[in-house]
Design a protein around this motif. Sequence first.
Motif, short mmCIF file in Angstrom:
data_model
loop_
_atom_site.label_atom_id
_atom_site.label_comp_id
_atom_site.label_asym_id
_atom_site.label_seq_id
_atom_site.Cartn_x
_atom_site.Cartn_y
_atom_site.Cartn_z
N MET B 1 -44.13 4.02 -62.23
CA MET B 1 -44.44 2.78 -61.51
C MET B 1 -43.77 2.80 -60.13
O MET B 1 -42.68 3.30 -59.98
CB MET B 1 -43.98 1.59 -62.32
N VAL B 2 -44.45 2.26 -59.15
CA VAL B 2 -43.94 2.29 -57.78
C VAL B 2 -42.97 1.12 -57.58
O VAL B 2 -43.30 -0.01 -57.91
CB VAL B 2 -45.08 2.17 -56.75
N HIS B 4 -41.09 -1.63 -55.50
CA HIS B 4 -41.21 -2.41 -54.27
C HIS B 4 -39.90 -3.17 -54.08
O HIS B 4 -39.25 -3.54 -55.04
CB HIS B 4 -42.35 -3.43 -54.39
N PHE B 26 -47.70 -3.28 -39.38
CA PHE B 26 -47.55 -2.35 -40.50
C PHE B 26 -48.73 -2.55 -41.46
O PHE B 26 -49.41 -3.57 -41.40
CB PHE B 26 -46.23 -2.64 -41.22
N PRO B 27 -48.96 -1.58 -42.38
CA PRO B 27 -50.00 -1.81 -43.38
C PRO B 27 -49.74 -3.11 -44.15
O PRO B 27 -48.60 -3.54 -44.26
CB PRO B 27 -49.85 -0.60 -44.31
N LYS B 28 -50.82 -3.71 -44.65
CA LYS B 28 -50.69 -5.04 -45.24
C LYS B 28 -50.62 -4.97 -46.77
O LYS B 28 -51.07 -4.00 -47.38
CB LYS B 28 -51.88 -5.92 -44.85
N ILE B 29 -50.09 -6.02 -47.34
CA ILE B 29 -50.15 -6.22 -48.79
C ILE B 29 -50.42 -7.70 -48.99
O ILE B 29 -49.90 -8.53 -48.24
CB ILE B 29 -48.85 -5.75 -49.48
N ASP B 33 -50.89 -9.98 -54.55
CA ASP B 33 -50.71 -8.67 -55.19
C ASP B 33 -49.71 -8.77 -56.34
O ASP B 33 -48.66 -9.41 -56.17
CB ASP B 33 -50.20 -7.68 -54.14
N GLN B 35 -47.46 -6.85 -57.53
CA GLN B 35 -46.10 -6.41 -57.24
C GLN B 35 -45.37 -7.41 -56.33
O GLN B 35 -44.16 -7.59 -56.44
CB GLN B 35 -46.12 -5.03 -56.55
N ILE B 49 -41.44 0.29 -49.84
CA ILE B 49 -42.01 0.91 -51.03
C ILE B 49 -41.45 2.32 -51.17
O ILE B 49 -41.49 3.10 -50.23
CB ILE B 49 -43.55 0.95 -50.93
N ARG B 51 -41.99 5.63 -52.27
CA ARG B 51 -43.12 6.45 -52.66
C ARG B 51 -42.66 7.83 -53.09
O ARG B 51 -41.69 8.35 -52.56
CB ARG B 51 -44.07 6.61 -51.48
N ASP B 53 -44.81 11.39 -53.85
CA ASP B 53 -46.05 12.14 -54.06
C ASP B 53 -45.81 13.60 -53.71
O ASP B 53 -44.68 13.97 -53.36
CB ASP B 53 -47.21 11.48 -53.29
N GLY B 56 -43.41 14.69 -51.05
CA GLY B 56 -41.98 14.40 -51.15
C GLY B 56 -41.70 12.94 -51.40
O GLY B 56 -42.60 12.15 -51.66
N TYR B 58 -40.37 9.44 -49.97
CA TYR B 58 -40.19 8.77 -48.69
C TYR B 58 -40.43 7.27 -48.84
O TYR B 58 -40.88 6.82 -49.88
CB TYR B 58 -41.13 9.36 -47.63
N ARG B 62 -44.91 -2.27 -46.11
CA ARG B 62 -46.10 -3.11 -46.07
C ARG B 62 -45.69 -4.53 -45.71
O ARG B 62 -44.63 -5.01 -46.11
CB ARG B 62 -46.84 -3.10 -47.42
#
Lengths: 347, 68
Positions: B1-2, B4, B26-29, B33, B35, B49, B51, B53, B56, B58, B62
């Motif tokens: 699970m990611v 936040h 910045f990207p939105k959330i 949502d 989370q 967040i 992350r 993947d 790596g 990082y 959001r």
Amino acid sequence: MSVKNEKKFNVVYGEAVGAVAAHSFGEPSTQMVLRTFHSAGIASSVVTGLPRILELVDARKKQQSPIMTIRLEKSYAKNYEKAKQVKAQFEEVLVKSLLESFTEDLKNVTMLLEFSKEKLAQSDLTLKFISGKLQAKFESIETEQEGNKLKIKYKSKKEMKSARTMFVNMRNFAIKGLQGIKKATVQQDDDGEFYIVTSGSNMAGALEVDGVDKEHLYSNDMFDVLKVYGIEAARNMIANELKKTMDEENVSVGFRHIGLLADAMTYGGSIKSAGRHGIAGNKASVFARASYEETVKHFVNASVFGERDPLKGVSENILIGKQINVGTGRIKLAIKKEDLKKVDAEK
Amino acid sequence: MVVHEVLSESEAKKVSAEYNTPIDKFPKILQSDPQVIKIGAKPRQLIKIHREDPTGKYSAYRYVVESV
């Protein structure tokens, strides 16, 4: 390449990452098209290859083969009987699958459902249970039981059109199991642990079932993931599914390119498709939209509404023949007036 | 699970300075949502967040918005 080595190649400021990603993703997928059609004739119920990639990139609401992989809690995972019990709670039993016949009376807004005795006995259901379930789900209805028949009518007056859609919804309602899950099977992994694979996706419902490992629930339906786990999980799912599909066809694309596509698709907080209805269609620049698809439509609308184009992006500058604002094109040179005079004097 | 995590105003400013970008770019959330509801973030806050993947580990960021 290892993660450590990749760190050395941090992207330079002004690099056209989008164009690079599009090239890196596009070239191998054209190769894939050629190969996919050569292997035609291999029957499979699961959508893979290019059709699957198109499905993901177009962000289709109804995908062809939604699949959920459900891991079980420790006490359930080693026991086949227990796993089977959990599985039994998944498969849906729709109202319409139990019916002998039905009649809709749209004038009086009633529906008569005639149930088949054998089918009821087979799935271990009674009419009383069904009518209770229906009333709990659709609050504004009343039911009347006569033998094998169930009469459904509305407590108050209802419009014909909305009643008609409600009747259809009622027949598609899952009395038992989870709505939308057509089939579930128990499978065993290499460690001897049992897990469940379903055809159809309903994550919200699956989380309510006892014995399901809530940390390792996986679905390949991006909108289901978005609804239950949020936008970030949806981004990871889109990227991983794209990578997985490419890998299955023995095509390798760097994850950062795929990740960039997934990032762009989920930038606004909801999932947008990559085509003319999503990312490309919502660009601010008229020229950028017109250079993609439906050129005339965008130019006509722009002229009717008096749109302005500040020419800040890449494709609009290519279109009008100006230097693009990318890489070395970002650098602007300036010279002071006094220095210019000196240069002129030297000449 | 990611994972936040809500950033305080000073932390958000630091991130904004590091990326040379105003926080609303910045990207939105979405506020709705799952989370965001879980960590109790409010609109106009920045979320970090964690992350992980194939490229790596990082951090991504959001910005919480009310609607699309």
